[in-house]
Design a protein around this motif. Sequence first.
Motif, PDB file in Angstrom:
ATOM      1  N   SER A  63       0.806  -1.220   0.000  1.00  0.00           N
ATOM      2  CA  SER A  63       0.000   0.000   0.000  1.00  0.00           C
ATOM      3  C   SER A  63       0.838   1.268   0.000  1.00  0.00           C
ATOM      4  O   SER A  63       0.312   2.359  -0.153  1.00  0.00           O
ATOM      5  CB  SER A  63      -0.903   0.021   1.234  1.00  0.00           C
ATOM      6  N   GLY A  64       2.155   1.120   0.213  1.00  0.00           N
ATOM      7  CA  GLY A  64       3.018   2.288   0.300  1.00  0.00           C
ATOM      8  C   GLY A  64       3.065   2.889   1.686  1.00  0.00           C
ATOM      9  O   GLY A  64       3.724   3.898   1.912  1.00  0.00           O
ATOM     10  N   ASN A  65       2.375   2.261   2.637  1.00  0.00           N
ATOM     11  CA  ASN A  65       2.309   2.758   4.007  1.00  0.00           C
ATOM     12  C   ASN A  65       3.531   2.307   4.792  1.00  0.00           C
ATOM     13  O   ASN A  65       4.136   1.292   4.475  1.00  0.00           O
ATOM     14  CB  ASN A  65       1.017   2.233   4.655  1.00  0.00           C
ATOM     15  N   ILE A  66       3.889   3.045   5.847  1.00  0.00           N
ATOM     16  CA  ILE A  66       5.051   2.686   6.663  1.00  0.00           C
ATOM     17  C   ILE A  66       4.653   1.915   7.920  1.00  0.00           C
ATOM     18  O   ILE A  66       5.504   1.613   8.754  1.00  0.00           O
ATOM     19  CB  ILE A  66       5.857   3.936   7.073  1.00  0.00           C
ATOM     20  N   GLY A  67       3.370   1.586   8.061  1.00  0.00           N
ATOM     21  CA  GLY A  67       2.887   0.909   9.257  1.00  0.00           C
ATOM     22  C   GLY A  67       3.135  -0.591   9.248  1.00  0.00           C
ATOM     23  O   GLY A  67       3.579  -1.180   8.261  1.00  0.00           O
ATOM     24  N   LYS A  92      -4.950  -7.285  -0.374  1.00  0.00           N
ATOM     25  CA  LYS A  92      -5.336  -6.239  -1.330  1.00  0.00           C
ATOM     26  C   LYS A  92      -4.287  -5.167  -1.291  1.00  0.00           C
ATOM     27  O   LYS A  92      -3.916  -4.700  -0.220  1.00  0.00           O
ATOM     28  CB  LYS A  92      -6.709  -5.638  -0.994  1.00  0.00           C
ATOM     29  N   LYS A  93      -3.828  -4.761  -2.428  1.00  0.00           N
ATOM     30  CA  LYS A  93      -2.676  -3.875  -2.507  1.00  0.00           C
ATOM     31  C   LYS A  93      -2.924  -2.528  -1.858  1.00  0.00           C
ATOM     32  O   LYS A  93      -2.088  -1.948  -1.202  1.00  0.00           O
ATOM     33  CB  LYS A  93      -2.269  -3.676  -3.971  1.00  0.00           C
ATOM     34  N   GLU A  94      -4.130  -1.982  -2.048  1.00  0.00           N
ATOM     35  CA  GLU A  94      -4.334  -0.596  -1.668  1.00  0.00           C
ATOM     36  C   GLU A  94      -4.560  -0.365  -0.188  1.00  0.00           C
ATOM     37  O   GLU A  94      -4.424   0.724   0.297  1.00  0.00           O
ATOM     38  CB  GLU A  94      -5.567  -0.027  -2.411  1.00  0.00           C
ATOM     39  N   THR A  95      -5.019  -1.384   0.539  1.00  0.00           N
ATOM     40  CA  THR A  95      -5.482  -1.131   1.896  1.00  0.00           C
ATOM     41  C   THR A  95      -4.407  -1.313   2.945  1.00  0.00           C
ATOM     42  O   THR A  95      -3.513  -2.113   2.791  1.00  0.00           O
ATOM     43  CB  THR A  95      -6.678  -2.032   2.246  1.00  0.00           C
ATOM     44  N   ASP A  96      -4.523  -0.539   3.978  1.00  0.00           N
ATOM     45  CA  ASP A  96      -3.616  -0.646   5.106  1.00  0.00           C
ATOM     46  C   ASP A  96      -4.262   0.031   6.288  1.00  0.00           C
ATOM     47  O   ASP A  96      -4.718   1.136   6.177  1.00  0.00           O
ATOM     48  CB  ASP A  96      -2.278   0.033   4.784  1.00  0.00           C
ATOM     49  N   ALA A  97      -4.327  -0.645   7.447  1.00  0.00           N
ATOM     50  CA  ALA A  97      -5.051  -0.093   8.580  1.00  0.00           C
ATOM     51  C   ALA A  97      -4.159   0.278   9.730  1.00  0.00           C
ATOM     52  O   ALA A  97      -4.631   0.539  10.821  1.00  0.00           O
ATOM     53  CB  ALA A  97      -6.112  -1.097   9.037  1.00  0.00           C
ATOM     54  N   ALA A  98      -2.833   0.303   9.562  1.00  0.00           N
ATOM     55  CA  ALA A  98      -1.968   0.635  10.685  1.00  0.00           C
ATOM     56  C   ALA A  98      -0.993   1.731  10.311  1.00  0.00           C
ATOM     57  O   ALA A  98      -0.791   1.993   9.147  1.00  0.00           O
ATOM     58  CB  ALA A  98      -1.180  -0.606  11.111  1.00  0.00           C
ATOM     59  N   LYS A 101       8.401  13.997   4.381  1.00  0.00           N
ATOM     60  CA  LYS A 101       7.552  14.976   3.703  1.00  0.00           C
ATOM     61  C   LYS A 101       6.093  14.845   4.139  1.00  0.00           C
ATOM     62  O   LYS A 101       5.174  14.988   3.347  1.00  0.00           O
ATOM     63  CB  LYS A 101       7.674  14.825   2.181  1.00  0.00           C
ATOM     64  N   PHE A 102       5.911  14.522   5.425  1.00  0.00           N
ATOM     65  CA  PHE A 102       4.602  14.457   6.074  1.00  0.00           C
ATOM     66  C   PHE A 102       3.709  13.329   5.512  1.00  0.00           C
ATOM     67  O   PHE A 102       2.488  13.412   5.581  1.00  0.00           O
ATOM     68  CB  PHE A 102       3.879  15.803   5.976  1.00  0.00           C
ATOM     69  N   LYS A 103       4.345  12.274   5.001  1.00  0.00           N
ATOM     70  CA  LYS A 103       3.597  11.117   4.499  1.00  0.00           C
ATOM     71  C   LYS A 103       3.940   9.914   5.356  1.00  0.00           C
ATOM     72  O   LYS A 103       4.963   9.264   5.169  1.00  0.00           O
ATOM     73  CB  LYS A 103       3.948  10.854   3.028  1.00  0.00           C
ATOM     74  N   GLY A 104       3.067   9.622   6.337  1.00  0.00           N
ATOM     75  CA  GLY A 104       3.350   8.554   7.278  1.00  0.00           C
ATOM     76  C   GLY A 104       2.289   7.485   7.314  1.00  0.00           C
ATOM     77  O   GLY A 104       1.626   7.200   6.319  1.00  0.00           O
ATOM     78  N   GLY A 105       2.111   6.896   8.492  1.00  0.00           N
ATOM     79  CA  GLY A 105       1.163   5.800   8.664  1.00  0.00           C
ATOM     80  C   GLY A 105      -0.225   6.294   9.017  1.00  0.00           C
ATOM     81  O   GLY A 105      -0.509   7.496   9.004  1.00  0.00           O
ATOM     82  N   LYS A 106      -1.091   5.339   9.349  1.00  0.00           N
ATOM     83  CA  LYS A 106      -2.475   5.683   9.658  1.00  0.00           C
ATOM     84  C   LYS A 106      -2.734   5.860  11.149  1.00  0.00           C
ATOM     85  O   LYS A 106      -3.808   6.253  11.552  1.00  0.00           O
ATOM     86  CB  LYS A 106      -3.403   4.634   9.070  1.00  0.00           C
TER      87      LYS A 106
END
Length: 203
Positions: free
Chosen positions: A39-43, A197-203, A101-106
């Motif tokens: 998802s590109g997330n860091i969580g 699923k590629k897009e989702t991330d909940a953490a 650049k202010f793009k982190g986790g959820k």
Amino acid sequence: MTALTLIISLLCGYLLGSIPFGLVITRAAGLGDIRAQGSGNIGATNVLRTGRKDLAAATLILDSGKAAIAALAAWAVFERPEAAAAGAAAFIGHCYPVWLKFKGGKGVATFFGVSLALSFPLGLMLCGLWLSAAALFGYSSLAALIAAAAAPLLALAAHRPELATAFAVMIIVIFWRHRSNIARLFKGEEPKIGAKKKETDAA
């Protein structure tokens, strides 16, 4: 609480929360940039998509731990209001880290870290609520949203207005960060726990 102690708590909490442990851990393990995967997330949820459960667990512990440390440190030096402010700032730092650049986790792990640090019984209740909602509905994102929404009410019931205020701030961010998950939930397209699923991330 004075303006100076509040500013110190907010600044220190934010900087500590901004440490992107998911990115640091995966790079150290030779897995490259986690932001270019899944998802590109860091969580922790996205780290788990690398197949390394140990790294995902470490990310979860460190992301929740940094928020807990920020809150407890402020509590040790100052008072409860500063501790709540530091915890909320650490949460904001995780979601919007200055280093990335202010793009982190959820923010779900840091949310639970703050709650457990500032009121362990309340934190356990929120964790139990997440587990119950996840088991009942099967959606990690929905469980996180339910737990977050209940947090201020439980804090008020526990006579912790400063914690309720911090939770209110975190709720706004959690719902905003989960807006794509909310849209998929309404459409019936949100994958359940265990589904890929590629897009989702909940953490």
